[in-house]
Design a protein around this motif. Structure first.
Motif, PDB file in Angstrom:
ATOM      1  N   ALA A   1      -7.648  -9.970  -7.272  1.00 35.79           N
ATOM      2  CA  ALA A   1      -8.097  -9.116  -6.170  1.00 35.79           C
ATOM      3  C   ALA A   1      -7.695  -9.784  -4.856  1.00 35.79           C
ATOM      4  CB  ALA A   1      -9.601  -8.915  -6.219  1.00 35.79           C
ATOM      5  N   VAL A   2      -7.088  -9.005  -3.969  1.00 33.07           N
ATOM      6  CA  VAL A   2      -6.640  -9.525  -2.676  1.00 33.07           C
ATOM      7  C   VAL A   2      -7.299  -8.710  -1.571  1.00 33.07           C
ATOM      8  CG1 VAL A   2      -4.673  -9.979  -1.172  1.00 33.07           C
ATOM      9  CG2 VAL A   2      -4.452 -10.295  -3.651  1.00 33.07           C
ATOM     10  N   TYR A   3      -8.038  -9.402  -0.717  1.00 30.08           N
ATOM     11  CA  TYR A   3      -8.799  -8.763   0.350  1.00 30.08           C
ATOM     12  C   TYR A   3      -8.125  -9.008   1.697  1.00 30.08           C
ATOM     13  CZ  TYR A   3     -12.458  -7.460  -2.839  1.00 30.08           C
ATOM     14  OH  TYR A   3     -13.138  -6.856  -3.857  1.00 30.08           O
ATOM     15  N   GLY A   4      -7.715  -7.915   2.329  1.00 36.54           N
ATOM     16  CA  GLY A   4      -7.046  -8.021   3.617  1.00 36.54           C
ATOM     17  C   GLY A   4      -8.019  -8.365   4.732  1.00 36.54           C
ATOM     18  N   HIS A   5      -7.666  -9.359   5.545  1.00 30.37           N
ATOM     19  CA  HIS A   5      -8.320  -9.738   6.793  1.00 30.37           C
ATOM     20  C   HIS A   5      -9.470 -10.722   6.584  1.00 30.37           C
ATOM     21  CE1 HIS A   5      -5.693  -6.829   8.560  1.00 30.37           C
ATOM     22  NE2 HIS A   5      -6.188  -5.895   7.761  1.00 30.37           N
ATOM     23  N   ALA A   6     -10.643 -10.267   6.125  1.00 25.41           N
ATOM     24  CA  ALA A   6     -11.772 -11.165   5.839  1.00 25.41           C
ATOM     25  C   ALA A   6     -12.106 -12.048   7.039  1.00 25.41           C
ATOM     26  CB  ALA A   6     -11.466 -12.015   4.599  1.00 25.41           C
TER      27      ALA A   6
ATOM     28  N   GLN B   1      -6.634  -4.271  -4.470  1.00 28.40           N
ATOM     29  CA  GLN B   1      -6.410  -4.561  -3.058  1.00 28.40           C
ATOM     30  C   GLN B   1      -7.253  -3.629  -2.196  1.00 28.40           C
ATOM     31  OE1 GLN B   1      -2.328  -3.971  -1.794  1.00 28.40           O
ATOM     32  NE2 GLN B   1      -2.144  -1.983  -2.803  1.00 28.40           N
ATOM     33  N   THR B   2      -7.794  -4.185  -1.130  1.00 31.97           N
ATOM     34  CA  THR B   2      -8.548  -3.398  -0.169  1.00 31.97           C
ATOM     35  C   THR B   2      -8.683  -4.208   1.119  1.00 31.97           C
ATOM     36  OG1 THR B   2     -10.543  -2.051   0.144  1.00 31.97           O
ATOM     37  CG2 THR B   2     -10.832  -4.198  -0.929  1.00 31.97           C
ATOM     38  N   HIS B   3      -9.445  -3.651   2.055  1.00 37.79           N
ATOM     39  CA  HIS B   3      -9.706  -4.324   3.328  1.00 37.79           C
ATOM     40  C   HIS B   3     -11.176  -4.737   3.379  1.00 37.79           C
ATOM     41  CE1 HIS B   3      -6.339  -1.525   4.124  1.00 37.79           C
ATOM     42  NE2 HIS B   3      -5.925  -2.421   5.004  1.00 37.79           N
ATOM     43  N   VAL B   4     -11.455  -5.818   4.090  1.00 38.77           N
ATOM     44  CA  VAL B   4     -12.842  -6.229   4.278  1.00 38.77           C
ATOM     45  C   VAL B   4     -13.004  -6.942   5.615  1.00 38.77           C
ATOM     46  CG1 VAL B   4     -12.631  -8.500   3.126  1.00 38.77           C
ATOM     47  CG2 VAL B   4     -14.848  -7.306   3.148  1.00 38.77           C
ATOM     48  N   ALA B   5     -14.066  -6.592   6.332  1.00 39.59           N
ATOM     49  CA  ALA B   5     -14.503  -7.333   7.518  1.00 39.59           C
ATOM     50  C   ALA B   5     -13.372  -7.601   8.500  1.00 39.59           C
ATOM     51  CB  ALA B   5     -15.175  -8.643   7.086  1.00 39.59           C
ATOM     52  N   GLU B   6     -12.617  -6.548   8.809  1.00 43.76           N
ATOM     53  CA  GLU B   6     -11.494  -6.687   9.734  1.00 43.76           C
ATOM     54  C   GLU B   6     -11.943  -6.578  11.180  1.00 43.76           C
ATOM     55  OE1 GLU B   6      -7.215  -4.429  10.715  1.00 43.76           O
ATOM     56  OE2 GLU B   6      -8.446  -3.817   8.990  1.00 43.76           O
TER      57      GLU B   6
ATOM     58  N   TRP C   1       0.835  -1.195   0.000  1.00 46.76           N
ATOM     59  CA  TRP C   1       0.000   0.000   0.000  1.00 46.76           C
ATOM     60  C   TRP C   1       0.872   1.248   0.000  1.00 46.76           C
ATOM     61  CZ3 TRP C   1      -5.515   0.368   1.029  1.00 46.76           C
ATOM     62  CH2 TRP C   1      -6.159  -0.874   0.942  1.00 46.76           C
ATOM     63  N   SER C   2       0.524   2.184  -0.871  1.00 46.15           N
ATOM     64  CA  SER C   2       1.105   3.521  -0.821  1.00 46.15           C
ATOM     65  C   SER C   2       0.099   4.433  -0.103  1.00 46.15           C
ATOM     66  CB  SER C   2       1.418   4.012  -2.236  1.00 46.15           C
ATOM     67  OG  SER C   2       2.387   3.173  -2.849  1.00 46.15           O
ATOM     68  N   THR C   3       0.076   5.728  -0.410  1.00 43.28           N
ATOM     69  CA  THR C   3      -0.918   6.632   0.159  1.00 43.28           C
ATOM     70  C   THR C   3      -1.765   7.206  -0.969  1.00 43.28           C
ATOM     71  OG1 THR C   3       0.405   8.655  -0.006  1.00 43.28           O
ATOM     72  CG2 THR C   3       0.718   7.290   1.966  1.00 43.28           C
ATOM     73  N   VAL C   4      -2.626   8.135  -0.652  1.00 44.84           N
ATOM     74  CA  VAL C   4      -3.482   8.762  -1.656  1.00 44.84           C
ATOM     75  C   VAL C   4      -2.682   9.601  -2.644  1.00 44.84           C
ATOM     76  CG1 VAL C   4      -3.948  10.881  -0.373  1.00 44.84           C
ATOM     77  CG2 VAL C   4      -5.720   9.954  -1.898  1.00 44.84           C
TER      78      VAL C   4
ATOM     79  N   ARG D   1      -8.939   2.211   0.076  1.00 42.33           N
ATOM     80  CA  ARG D   1      -8.607   2.057   1.511  1.00 42.33           C
ATOM     81  C   ARG D   1      -9.538   1.031   2.141  1.00 42.33           C
ATOM     82  NH1 ARG D   1      -4.787   3.044   5.227  1.00 42.33           N
ATOM     83  NH2 ARG D   1      -4.513   5.158   4.450  1.00 42.33           N
ATOM     84  N   PHE D   2     -10.795   1.358   2.235  1.00 39.34           N
ATOM     85  CA  PHE D   2     -11.852   0.415   2.565  1.00 39.34           C
ATOM     86  C   PHE D   2     -13.173   1.099   2.248  1.00 39.34           C
ATOM     87  CE2 PHE D   2     -12.246   1.213   7.505  1.00 39.34           C
ATOM     88  CZ  PHE D   2     -12.087   2.574   7.332  1.00 39.34           C
TER      89      PHE D   2
END
Length: 441
Positions: free
Chosen positions: A275-280, A238-243, A144-147, A212-213
């Motif tokens: 697609a890679v989802y972080g946490h789940a 890439q993003t986050h989901v259901a962490e 991850w970079s930033t905006v 981001r999410f």
């Protein structure tokens, strides 16, 4: 922007490396024989690619006269680790105290990420970050970079200088974040398209559309991201989901028409291969089935989940749906760059759920398993002929305790388990990218 020239660093000629050679052919959870291991093995490399791997006594006879053989006997030669979810802008806030995810974002993450509008600052952190990955044996990362567009450019540039295989993208956030970190649906899509055109496919680099999410993106931004994903089917997502429970409740309030948190992304066309989802963590069986059907992968981040108290990943349910699973450090929520450390905590998370995560599977998830999830199994993650020669040398004698424990190990599982549970940065004796040694302990 002028892209500096990046000369190839792939080693020329043939080289061989002798030691305990291990790689994977498939997932040991479903096929206990899906690995190849030679106690006295040889890895043969030419022009940055794997030529062969196997029994040393047989392969040594096939080497051309004068071939250099590097002797790592007593050490393990394995494919380089692949970290599928890590935040380079959070390097300097690792191990920051917080009662939970949302507080941690507001108190540490967002203020720190504002500094990455400065390209010089971004370059300095990127350089340190990548060298730290290599010291820990990570040869490929989804980062991850930033905006800020310049933050992704800085990381791409530094990764290219090292000839490292790396995925990143600028973050998309157009609401529920500080003004200094906010883009718009239009500007985010435009910057992402520019970065794809410049960097995706350059050397060993690839682009990831990076939300981001869900709470920090409007419906318009989600739609724009989905359109980019459709236009560029070979880029990553890439993003986050259901962490975290609070995060899940927030998403339900913001998207009342969605069936679930995951469904927010699915409706935007963001659930697919690459697609890679972080946490789940907090998913239901409908979500898990949809993940499996889509070909999307999960980045399991146990050190971060434990640090932030987010929850425990359900390995039983994950296996039941045959979800593409990977391991990740999630620095700076995670408190270590070490994939061995991630294995350590993943084993404990699994045990708390009544699941035994074997060392064989942990090493698979950190190597070939991640490569398969990314669609790069023909390039990295194993010693199949033609793969890029990204590999590491692990030393089971790097600490007095590992020396004693290793002396009593009798099986492959015991040796790998000791490395995973007792190893850290010190265990990484050497790191190679395309056959070039880039780190030596």
């Amino acid at each position: 922007m002028t892209i500096p020239p990046f000369p190839s660093r792939a080693s020329s000629g043939m080289h061989a490396y002798r030691g305990r050679v291990l790689h994977f052919l498939g997932d040991p959870q479903f096929d206990p024989q899906a690995h190849a291991c030679w106690d006295d093995g040889l890895l043969i490399v030419a022009d940055g690619k794997v030529v062969n791997a196997g029994d040393a006594t047989q392969l040594l006879r096939t080497l051309p006269p004068g071939t250099t053989v590097t002797d790592y006997r007593g050490k393990w030669i394995v494919p380089g680790f692949i970290d599928t979810h890590v935040h380079y802008p959070q390097t300097d806030i690792i191990a920051s105290p917080s009662p939970g995810l949302l507080h941690w974002l507001d108190t540490y993450t967002f203020p720190e990420e504002q500094r990455f509008a400065d390209g010089n600052h971004a370059t300095g952190v990127a350089s340190f970050f990548l060298d730290t990955l290599l010291r820990h044996g990570t040869t490929t990362a989804m980062v991850w970079s930033t905006v800020h567009k310049v933050s992704a450019e800085a990381l791409f540039t530094e990764a290219a200088r090292r000839d490292m295989r790396l995925i990143t993208g600028k973050v998309l956030m157009d609401r529920n974040c500080p003004d200094a970190l906010r883009d718009t649906a239009e500007s985010g899509a435009r910057d992402s398209a520019d970065l794809i055109a410049t960097w995706h496919g350059t050397q060993r680099l690839a682009y990831a559309l990076t939300l981001r999410f869900a709470p920090t993106s409007s419906d318009a931004q989600l739609v724009a991201c989905g359109e980019l994903a459709q236009q560029h089917p070979d880029v990553f997502i890439q993003t986050h989901v259901a962490e975290n429970h609070d995060e899940v409740r927030w998403v339900a309030e913001l998207f009342p028409d969605a069936r679930s948190y995951l469904d927010v992304y699915d409706r935007a066309g963001l659930l697919r291969k690459r697609a890679v989802y972080g946490h789940a963590i907090h998913l239901d069986d409908g979500d898990r089935q949809r993940l499996a059907e889509s070909g999307a992968a999960v980045a399991h981040c146990p050190t971060s989940n434990l640090f932030l108290g987010s929850g425990l990943y359900d390995f039983h349910a994950s296996d039941a749906h045959r979800i593409a699973l990977t391991l990740a450090t999630d620095v700076g929520g995670g408190n270590s760059f070490s994939m061995l450390g991630v294995m350590n905590e993943a084993h404990k998370v699994a045990r708390l759920g009544g699941y035994h995560l074997s060392a064989l599977r942990m090493f698979y998830l950190a190597t070939r398993g991640a490569a398969e999830a990314l669609g790069w199994a023909d390039r990295i993650g194993s010693f199949a002929p033609g793969c890029e020669a990204d590999f590491i040398v692990l030393d089971p004698h790097c600490t007095p305790l590992l020396v004693r424990r290793s002396a009593h190990c009798q099986t492959l599982e015991e040796h790998l388990f000791a490395l995973a549970l007792l190893g850290d940065e010190r265990a990484v004796h050497a790191t190679y990218l395309q056959g070039m040694r880039v780190h030596q302990a």
